[in-house]
Write a protein that holds these residues in place. Sequence first.
Motif, short mmCIF file in Angstrom:
data_model
loop_
_atom_site.label_atom_id
_atom_site.label_comp_id
_atom_site.label_asym_id
_atom_site.label_seq_id
_atom_site.Cartn_x
_atom_site.Cartn_y
_atom_site.Cartn_z
N GLY A 1 5.16 5.74 -4.71
CA GLY A 1 5.85 5.59 -5.99
C GLY A 1 7.24 4.99 -5.85
N HIS A 2 7.73 4.79 -4.61
CA HIS A 2 9.00 4.12 -4.39
C HIS A 2 8.79 2.61 -4.38
CE1 HIS A 2 10.97 7.89 -3.34
NE2 HIS A 2 10.01 8.15 -2.46
N THR A 3 9.78 1.87 -4.86
CA THR A 3 9.71 0.42 -4.74
C THR A 3 10.20 0.00 -3.37
OG1 THR A 3 11.96 0.05 -5.57
CG2 THR A 3 10.19 0.23 -7.22
N ALA A 4 9.85 -1.22 -2.99
CA ALA A 4 10.30 -1.73 -1.69
C ALA A 4 11.82 -1.78 -1.63
CB ALA A 4 9.71 -3.12 -1.44
N ASP A 5 12.48 -2.14 -2.75
CA ASP A 5 13.94 -2.21 -2.78
C ASP A 5 14.57 -0.84 -2.57
OD1 ASP A 5 14.12 -4.80 -5.33
OD2 ASP A 5 13.93 -4.92 -3.15
N GLN A 6 13.89 0.22 -3.04
CA GLN A 6 14.41 1.58 -2.87
C GLN A 6 14.28 2.07 -1.43
OE1 GLN A 6 11.97 3.50 -5.80
NE2 GLN A 6 13.56 3.48 -7.37
N MET A 7 13.34 1.49 -0.67
CA MET A 7 13.06 1.98 0.67
C MET A 7 13.72 1.13 1.76
SD MET A 7 9.03 3.07 0.24
CE MET A 7 9.01 4.26 1.58
N THR B 1 0.83 -1.21 0.00
CA THR B 1 0.00 0.00 0.00
C THR B 1 0.86 1.26 0.00
OG1 THR B 1 -1.76 -1.15 1.21
CG2 THR B 1 -1.80 1.25 1.26
N LEU B 2 1.87 1.31 0.88
CA LEU B 2 2.71 2.50 0.97
C LEU B 2 3.58 2.68 -0.26
CD1 LEU B 2 3.51 4.95 2.61
CD2 LEU B 2 5.24 3.56 3.78
N THR B 3 4.12 1.58 -0.81
CA THR B 3 4.92 1.72 -2.02
C THR B 3 4.06 2.23 -3.18
OG1 THR B 3 4.56 -0.63 -2.59
CG2 THR B 3 6.54 -0.09 -1.33
N GLY B 4 2.80 1.80 -3.22
CA GLY B 4 1.90 2.30 -4.26
C GLY B 4 1.60 3.77 -4.10
#
Length: 379
Positions: free
Chosen positions: A38-44, A32-35
């Motif tokens: 706009g950041h991907t999980a790998d970026q965060m 939900t938060l990545t959507g």
Amino acid sequence: MVSLDFTDMVENAPCGYVSLSPAGRMEYVNRTLTGWSGHTADQMIGKRFSDFLTMAGRIYYETHIAPLLRMQGSFDEFAIDVIKADGQRLQMIANATERRDTDGKPLSIRLALIRATDRRRYEQELLRAREAARTGERSAEVNLQREHETSELREQFIAVLGHDLRNPLASISAGVRILDRTVQTEKERQVIAMMQTTVMRMAGLIDDVLDLARGRLGGGIRLNLDFGKPLEPVLMGVVDELRLASPGRIIEAEFKIERPVNCDGQRLGQMLSNLVGNALTHGSSSKPVIVHAETREREFELWVSNAGQPIPQAAMDKLFEPFFRGNAHASRQGLGLGLYIASQIAKAHGGELTVSSTSEETKFTFTMPLSPEARTSGK
């Protein structure tokens, strides 16, 4: 009985869900938060949560939310703005809890975030409508002046806040020292140690915020010049402290200070601490950090070097900007003000702090004229 898919419930929950390490680094973020961001999980994942906040949000989170969360275990309904991948702000309301083991040691921090864009927009529209009803349409010149005044007031607020936080923090520190004399169990000792660490970290953050405010308000870094006090013992004291704080790391120091240096020794010690701390954080752990200072015919030079990956050019352009942290390690927490303050200390001494970075060495160099006349004349 209905079979529940808990993985889907978490991943696609109607709120953002984040799990942080005790040091504040993101270990899990739901779909939900990545959507939304706009950041991907790998970026965060692996980054600090505060890296994705606005400048004001970083100050608020690091100096208010994180310390209180550590002390009371939870913090409810605080407003915060997340920076999306496209640079836009995602306005949110967050709740946070800290999970601890049976001994009270923090294991993780959990955040639940709800979008508040419509709510904030409604509040802002009400404020704008009331302002327009009172004063009517203002000219572009008046709006520009008001923005300038608001910016200056914000900086003054930061400075006043820093000063006002010192007294209660000093009281907390004194109370912790008194409690430390009466501890009887290991758990009490751990809690006292955690509180002492938190107090020291908050004191450092307050000092950084005050220096930032002074620099932004035009007053610059304050100096206490002392031509007669030897500089070498001050610098060596900083090196010795960092050696104790970083066991297993090698810090080599060479000082050739053969002439008096008219400077603020405490401030140059602060600069050296920031530069060596930066080298320990980003440099190769298997290679030494090298510190060198010397007086020449007309100038004083201090440099710190380390081996490791070179600094990317995009980061080089922002190193001395406030709140720029790069890929800071969890072991070095802060607001990203260290190199900015170091550059301001250099400027206040009439000198310059520069950086060079290659695959073999990254080196920060401070130079300043020994003659006070040369500093004022710009020679």
